[in-house]
Design an enzyme around this catalytic site. Structure first.
Site, PDB file in Angstrom:
ATOM      1  CG  ASP A  26      -1.760   1.132   1.427  1.00 39.83           C
ATOM      2  OD1 ASP A  26      -2.295   1.626   0.410  1.00 39.83           O
ATOM      3  OD2 ASP A  26      -1.925   1.588   2.575  1.00 39.83           O
ATOM      4  CG  ASP A  28      -1.888   7.344   1.070  1.00 38.10           C
ATOM      5  OD1 ASP A  28      -1.273   8.410   0.936  1.00 38.10           O
ATOM      6  OD2 ASP A  28      -2.705   6.904   0.227  1.00 38.10           O
ATOM      7  CG  ASP A 176      -1.888   1.899   6.596  1.00 42.97           C
ATOM      8  OD1 ASP A 176      -2.339   1.640   5.458  1.00 42.97           O
ATOM      9  OD2 ASP A 176      -1.928   3.030   7.105  1.00 42.97           O
TER      10      ASP A 176
HETATM   11 MG    MG Z   1      -2.687   2.936   3.816  1.00 44.24          MG
END
Ligand code: MG
Length: 231
Positions: A26, A28, A176
């Site tokens: 991922d 961000d 996350d």
């Molecule tokens: Mg993320």
């Protein structure tokens, strides 16, 4: 299963090469800390469009595509809001910072013959300049396109694996947010939670890396870390 790291680490996978492994990530909260950018962009949306929702309401939905987030927040006039958000994101992109150790970690995976890919809900205009800064050899970058399904659907991960010619069983996704975990589960891809990111994992508890460097000890056999001995 493994390939010596000293054997042409940058060569593309041969056809039907079942030895390839893929590390999908991922953006961000995993590769870069973009929260200051998102906070600024959301502030601009609040000012320009009279949106009262605080940033914490926006960031609860991180990992989802922007239009999806707007729908969940009940924000109308999505396209105008999107234009404002994107313009401010581009103008403040310099506030994003790569996480300490992430670039070195990714190069170690490449040296061990893993292929790298990015799977993000960030649109390509905002994602590409940030990723270019890292200087890592991403073999695929999957961003939202057209009407295709986005996270938490499995589609973006599976499309990245089609690009890389790697089986889901030979891939790991590092995310996350709960949507990342769900997307990986639905794609049949192992998931590692980035403990340095913005969200908490959900049940069943996944493996968690506390730092980018910890991905190495979790995923690379020690012998690959030494000098790429034969497997
Ligand atoms: Mg993320």
């Amino acid at each position: 299963m493994t390939v010596p790291a000293h054997e042409s680490p940058s060569a593309p996978a041969a056809p039907n090469d079942h030895r390839s492994r893929a590390l999908l990530l991922d953006l961000d909260g995993v590769l870069l800390d973009t929260r200051p950018v998102m906070r600024k962009a959301w502030q601009r949306v609040q000012e320009a469009h009279g949106v009262a929702l605080p940033f914490r309401d926006y960031e609860r939905h991180l990992g989802r595509e922007f239009g999806d987030i707007m729908q969940r927040l009940g924000v109308t006039d999505t396209e105008a809001v999107r234009r404002t958000y994107e313009a401010e994101s581009v103008a403040t992109a310099h506030l994003a910072q790569e996480f300490a150790g992430i670039v070195e970690t990714l190069h170690a995976f490449v040296a061990a013959d893993w292929r790298l890919g990015v799977v993000t809900s960030k649109h390509v205009d905002r994602a590409a300049p940030l990723l270019a800064r890292l200087g890592c050899p991403f073999a695929t970058i999957r961003t939202p396109a057209g009407a295709g399904r986005t996270k938490p659907a499995p589609d973006p991960l599976l499309l990245a694996l089609v690009d890389l010619e790697v089986d889901p069983a030979a891939a790991v996704y590092v995310g996350d947010m709960a949507v990342d975990q769900e997307s990986a589960a639905r794609a049949g891809v192992a998931y590692v939670h980035a403990g340095w990111g913005y969200g908490q994992p959900t049940a069943p508890a996944p493996e968690t890396a506390a730092s980018p460097k910890e991905l190495l000890s979790l995923l690379l056999p020690a012998r690959q870390l030494v000098e790429g001995s034969t497997g």
